[in-house]
Design a protein around this motif. Sequence first.
Motif, PDB file in Angstrom:
ATOM      1  N   ASP A  14       0.810  -1.226   0.000  1.00  0.00           N
ATOM      2  CA  ASP A  14       0.000   0.000   0.000  1.00  0.00           C
ATOM      3  C   ASP A  14       0.840   1.272   0.000  1.00  0.00           C
ATOM      4  N   SER A  16       3.081   2.087   2.303  1.00  0.00           N
ATOM      5  CA  SER A  16       3.575   2.390   3.645  1.00  0.00           C
ATOM      6  C   SER A  16       4.880   1.632   3.874  1.00  0.00           C
ATOM      7  N   THR A  64       3.594   6.011   7.209  1.00  0.00           N
ATOM      8  CA  THR A  64       3.109   6.422   5.900  1.00  0.00           C
ATOM      9  C   THR A  64       4.124   7.396   5.320  1.00  0.00           C
TER      10      THR A  64
END
Length: 236
Positions: A14, A16, A64
């Motif tokens: 994702d 991250s 993140t």
Amino acid sequence: MNLLLLSPDDLRADGSAVVEDRRLQHMLQVQRVEPGQQLRAGLLGGLMGQATVQQLDSHQAHLTLLLDQPPPAKLPLTLVLALPRPKMLKRTLQTIAAMGVQRLVLVNSFRVEKSFWQTPWLQEDSIREQLLLGLEQACDTVLPEVILEKRFKPFVEDRLPALAAANLKLVAHPGEHPECPRALGEQPLTLAIGPEGGWIPYEVELLRKADFAPVQLGPRILRVETAVPALIARLY
């Protein structure tokens, strides 16, 4: 650690990242990071930016990322360095990475002890570890290229000319030589720095034949770990 340097292995699908090693311990024990905090971060070989800590415990940090800035430009410098003794090698590798050297060639010299080439600090993983520490210090993401050359004469005669083609060529050596130039700007340079006792006359002559001009920093003989940053700072 002024930059949290991430590797592709730290990234998740994702976008991250998860950090679990010595960087996590530094975040916990030195930076005292808390969830929600932002850190300077960069992807090894890629962009820099910010990492936001989403979750944090003694085992993992979940981050993140917003990486949208290029790393600083490398110096147009190839450094040919007589192999320092192992303890000094570690510090010198960190300095070279921190100062933005583009390429490092560790070369043999008459005054380099044979045992230096047997040190575990010349293993690829060990060299990489010290270079990463230098990048973290200076906020950079691009590793310098490192080349090992155990035979001085074949290297200078056969391979150095191609490495130094079209570059200004200087050899730092104590003696009655011109002063080292200053502030070269974007001038590409190949700089040869010998061991603490200096190159022997035969080595200087081989470098002269390869179009290297001897220069000096003054009457004082400096340790390698001092001479390297002093010369780089003066030249660039």
